[in-house]
Design a protein around this motif. Structure first.
Motif, PDB file in Angstrom:
ATOM      1  N   THR A  57       0.437  10.453  -3.536  1.00 38.77           N
ATOM      2  CA  THR A  57      -0.509  10.778  -2.465  1.00 38.77           C
ATOM      3  C   THR A  57      -0.088  10.028  -1.206  1.00 38.77           C
ATOM      4  OG1 THR A  57      -2.864  10.839  -1.894  1.00 38.77           O
ATOM      5  CG2 THR A  57      -2.116   8.928  -3.139  1.00 38.77           C
ATOM      6  N   ASN A  58      -1.000   9.868  -0.258  1.00 39.24           N
ATOM      7  CA  ASN A  58      -0.654   9.165   0.966  1.00 39.24           C
ATOM      8  C   ASN A  58      -1.628   8.009   1.191  1.00 39.24           C
ATOM      9  OD1 ASN A  58      -3.026  10.280   2.453  1.00 39.24           O
ATOM     10  ND2 ASN A  58      -1.911  12.214   2.201  1.00 39.24           N
ATOM     11  N   GLU A  59      -1.264   7.131   2.125  1.00 34.60           N
ATOM     12  CA  GLU A  59      -2.070   5.937   2.367  1.00 34.60           C
ATOM     13  C   GLU A  59      -3.473   6.304   2.851  1.00 34.60           C
ATOM     14  OE1 GLU A  59      -0.127   2.781   4.576  1.00 34.60           O
ATOM     15  OE2 GLU A  59       1.831   3.646   4.056  1.00 34.60           O
ATOM     16  N   ARG A  60      -3.588   7.397   3.579  1.00 35.31           N
ATOM     17  CA  ARG A  60      -4.894   7.791   4.105  1.00 35.31           C
ATOM     18  C   ARG A  60      -5.886   8.049   2.980  1.00 35.31           C
ATOM     19  NH1 ARG A  60      -7.346  12.478   6.295  1.00 35.31           N
ATOM     20  NH2 ARG A  60      -5.586  13.790   5.724  1.00 35.31           N
ATOM     21  N   MET A  61      -5.421   8.692   1.896  1.00 31.11           N
ATOM     22  CA  MET A  61      -6.304   8.956   0.772  1.00 31.11           C
ATOM     23  C   MET A  61      -6.645   7.668   0.029  1.00 31.11           C
ATOM     24  SD  MET A  61      -6.884  12.004   1.268  1.00 31.11           S
ATOM     25  CE  MET A  61      -8.080  12.040  -0.059  1.00 31.11           C
ATOM     26  N   LEU A  62      -5.711   6.752  -0.010  1.00 25.17           N
ATOM     27  CA  LEU A  62      -5.987   5.463  -0.643  1.00 25.17           C
ATOM     28  C   LEU A  62      -7.137   4.755   0.072  1.00 25.17           C
ATOM     29  CD1 LEU A  62      -3.357   2.924  -1.867  1.00 25.17           C
ATOM     30  CD2 LEU A  62      -5.224   2.137  -0.418  1.00 25.17           C
ATOM     31  N   TYR A  63      -7.073   4.760   1.406  1.00 25.40           N
ATOM     32  CA  TYR A  63      -8.144   4.114   2.176  1.00 25.40           C
ATOM     33  C   TYR A  63      -9.441   4.914   2.083  1.00 25.40           C
ATOM     34  CZ  TYR A  63      -4.654   0.972   4.130  1.00 25.40           C
ATOM     35  OH  TYR A  63      -3.688   0.025   4.277  1.00 25.40           O
ATOM     36  N   TYR A  64      -9.324   6.214   1.911  1.00 23.68           N
ATOM     37  CA  TYR A  64     -10.517   7.058   1.780  1.00 23.68           C
ATOM     38  C   TYR A  64     -11.306   6.680   0.520  1.00 23.68           C
ATOM     39  CZ  TYR A  64     -13.340  11.186   0.762  1.00 23.68           C
ATOM     40  OH  TYR A  64     -14.377  12.031   0.443  1.00 23.68           O
TER      41      TYR A  64
ATOM     42  N   SER B 253      -9.891  -0.345   1.573  1.00 21.45           N
ATOM     43  CA  SER B 253      -8.889  -1.328   1.973  1.00 21.45           C
ATOM     44  C   SER B 253      -8.037  -1.709   0.768  1.00 21.45           C
ATOM     45  CB  SER B 253      -9.568  -2.584   2.536  1.00 21.45           C
ATOM     46  OG  SER B 253     -10.321  -3.233   1.522  1.00 21.45           O
ATOM     47  N   LYS B 254      -6.987  -2.437   1.028  1.00 23.05           N
ATOM     48  CA  LYS B 254      -6.142  -2.948  -0.056  1.00 23.05           C
ATOM     49  C   LYS B 254      -6.954  -3.869  -0.952  1.00 23.05           C
ATOM     50  CE  LYS B 254      -1.986  -5.794  -0.684  1.00 23.05           C
ATOM     51  NZ  LYS B 254      -0.920  -6.529   0.031  1.00 23.05           N
ATOM     52  N   GLU B 255      -7.797  -4.709  -0.347  1.00 22.51           N
ATOM     53  CA  GLU B 255      -8.631  -5.620  -1.122  1.00 22.51           C
ATOM     54  C   GLU B 255      -9.655  -4.851  -1.958  1.00 22.51           C
ATOM     55  OE1 GLU B 255      -7.920  -5.956   2.067  1.00 22.51           O
ATOM     56  OE2 GLU B 255      -6.637  -7.753   1.995  1.00 22.51           O
ATOM     57  N   GLY B 256     -10.203  -3.767  -1.372  1.00 22.45           N
ATOM     58  CA  GLY B 256     -11.141  -2.931  -2.112  1.00 22.45           C
ATOM     59  C   GLY B 256     -10.489  -2.288  -3.322  1.00 22.45           C
TER      60      GLY B 256
ATOM     61  N   VAL C  21       0.829  -1.204   0.000  1.00 25.20           N
ATOM     62  CA  VAL C  21       0.000   0.000   0.000  1.00 25.20           C
ATOM     63  C   VAL C  21       0.864   1.255   0.000  1.00 25.20           C
ATOM     64  CG1 VAL C  21      -1.666   1.328   1.355  1.00 25.20           C
ATOM     65  CG2 VAL C  21      -1.978  -1.139   1.073  1.00 25.20           C
ATOM     66  N   ASP C  22       1.948   1.262   0.762  1.00 31.28           N
ATOM     67  CA  ASP C  22       2.792   2.461   0.811  1.00 31.28           C
ATOM     68  C   ASP C  22       3.445   2.728  -0.540  1.00 31.28           C
ATOM     69  OD1 ASP C  22       4.389   0.180   1.050  1.00 31.28           O
ATOM     70  OD2 ASP C  22       5.922   1.190   2.236  1.00 31.28           O
ATOM     71  N   ALA C  23       3.814   1.655  -1.247  1.00 29.57           N
ATOM     72  CA  ALA C  23       4.420   1.826  -2.569  1.00 29.57           C
ATOM     73  C   ALA C  23       3.406   2.366  -3.567  1.00 29.57           C
ATOM     74  CB  ALA C  23       4.995   0.496  -3.057  1.00 29.57           C
ATOM     75  N   ILE C  24       2.168   1.897  -3.471  1.00 25.56           N
ATOM     76  CA  ILE C  24       1.103   2.395  -4.353  1.00 25.56           C
ATOM     77  C   ILE C  24       0.857   3.881  -4.101  1.00 25.56           C
ATOM     78  CG2 ILE C  24      -1.362   2.227  -4.902  1.00 25.56           C
ATOM     79  CD1 ILE C  24      -1.146  -0.776  -4.213  1.00 25.56           C
ATOM     80  N   ALA C  25       0.730   4.258  -2.840  1.00 25.24           N
ATOM     81  CA  ALA C  25       0.480   5.652  -2.490  1.00 25.24           C
ATOM     82  C   ALA C  25       1.621   6.550  -2.965  1.00 25.24           C
ATOM     83  CB  ALA C  25       0.285   5.783  -0.985  1.00 25.24           C
ATOM     84  N   SER C  26       2.855   6.093  -2.762  1.00 24.06           N
ATOM     85  CA  SER C  26       4.018   6.882  -3.173  1.00 24.06           C
ATOM     86  C   SER C  26       4.044   7.079  -4.678  1.00 24.06           C
ATOM     87  CB  SER C  26       5.301   6.191  -2.700  1.00 24.06           C
ATOM     88  OG  SER C  26       6.435   6.890  -3.150  1.00 24.06           O
TER      89      SER C  26
END
Length: 227
Positions: free
Chosen positions: A60-67, A71-74, A51-56
Motif C-alpha cells: 500500500t502507500n504511506e497515506r493509507m498507513l496514516y489513514y 502516525s508511526k507511533e500510533g 514508514v515507507d518500508a512498512i507501506a511497501s
C-alpha cells in the motif's frame, strides 16, 4: 516529454489501482500493514523502523498507513495491542475447568512458556517497549481488556484449588500470573546472555524441560496449604 508523461500516467495508474484495492479490502489492508509493521518494529525498534518500508511491504502507500493509524507511533501502539491481545486470547481459550487444579496450573504454565519460546517477535517487541519505559503501552485503553480474561482464568483455578483443600487461600491471581509468566520469560529473553555467562544453553530442549519442571515444582509448592 512524451516519455515522461507516460511514466507519470503509469505511476498514477498504479496508485489508483492500489487505492481501489484498499477500498475493496480495508480490513485486509489494515492487517497487512500490521504484519509488515510487526516485522519492522521487531527488527529495528520504533526509532529504526521506516514508514515507507512498512507501506511497501504491505502493498500500500504511506497515506493509507496514516489513514488507519494516524502516525508511526500510533501504528506501533496498534502492533503492541495486537500482540498482547493474541497472547492473552490464546491462554483465555484454554479449557481448564475439567482438570484437577494442580494439572490446570501445569497446563496454563506450559502453554504460556511454549508461546514465549515459539514467538521471538513477541520478546523483541516487549524488550523494545521496556526501553521506552512502557510509555507507548500507557496510551492503550485495550490492554486491560485483553489481560482480564486470563487473570480471571487464574483466579477461578486458584479458587477451585482452595475449595478442594489443595491450594492455600489468599493468593493474588494477578501476582501469581505475573510470576508464572516471568519464570518463562526470563529464560527465553535472556537465553544468550545466560549461555555466555554460565555456559548453559536453555534453548536446548532437555534444558527447557528440566527448568520448566523445576519452575512447576516451585509454583505448586507455593500453592500448597501450610501443614
Amino acid at each position: 516529454m512524451e516519455l515522461l508523461s507516460d511514466c507519470r500516467n503509469f505511476i498514477r495508474g498504479r496508485k489508483d489501482m492500489s487505492e481501489q484495492r484498499v477500498k475493496r479490502d480495508p480490513e485486509g489492508t489494515r492487517r497487512r500493514i500490521l504484519e509488515a509493521a510487526t516485522e519492522q518494529f521487531t527488527k529495528f525498534g520504533l526509532a529504526g523502523a521506516r514508514v515507507d518500508a512498512i507501506a511497501s511491504a504491505a502493498g500500500t502507500n504511506e497515506r493509507m498507513l496514516y489513514y488507519y493509524f494516524t502516525s508511526k507511533e500510533g501504528l506501533y501502539v496498534a502492533v503492541l495491542e495486537a500482540m498482547y491481545a493474541q497472547f492473552a486470547e490464546r491462554e483465555a481459550k484454554l479449557d481448564l475447568s475439567g482438570m484437577p487444579p494442580a494439572d490446570a496450573i501445569r497446563e496454563l504454565a506450559r502453554s504460556i512458556w511454549t508461546h514465549l519460546r515459539d514467538n521471538p517477535q513477541w520478546l523483541s517487541l516487549v524488550n523494545n517497549e521496556n526501553l521506552h519505559e512502557g510509555r507507548y503501552l500507557e496510551r492503550s485503553s485495550r490492554l486491560l481488556e485483553a489481560l482480564s480474561p486470563v487473570v480471571e482464568l487464574v483466579r477461578v483455578t486458584l479458587e477451585r484449588g482452595t475449595a478442594a483443600g489443595q491450594f492455600r487461600a489468599g493468593i493474588d491471581p494477578l501476582d501469581f500470573y505475573v510470576t508464572l509468566v516471568g519464570m518463562g520469560y526470563y529464560i527465553v529473553s535472556n537465553r544468550y546472555t545466560i549461555d555466555a555467562f554460565t555456559g548453559r544453553n536453555y534453548a536446548e530442549k532437555p534444558r527447557q524441560e528440566a527448568i520448566s519442571a523445576m519452575h512447576l515444582d516451585m509454583l505448586l509448592a507455593y500453592l500448597r496449604p501450610a501443614s
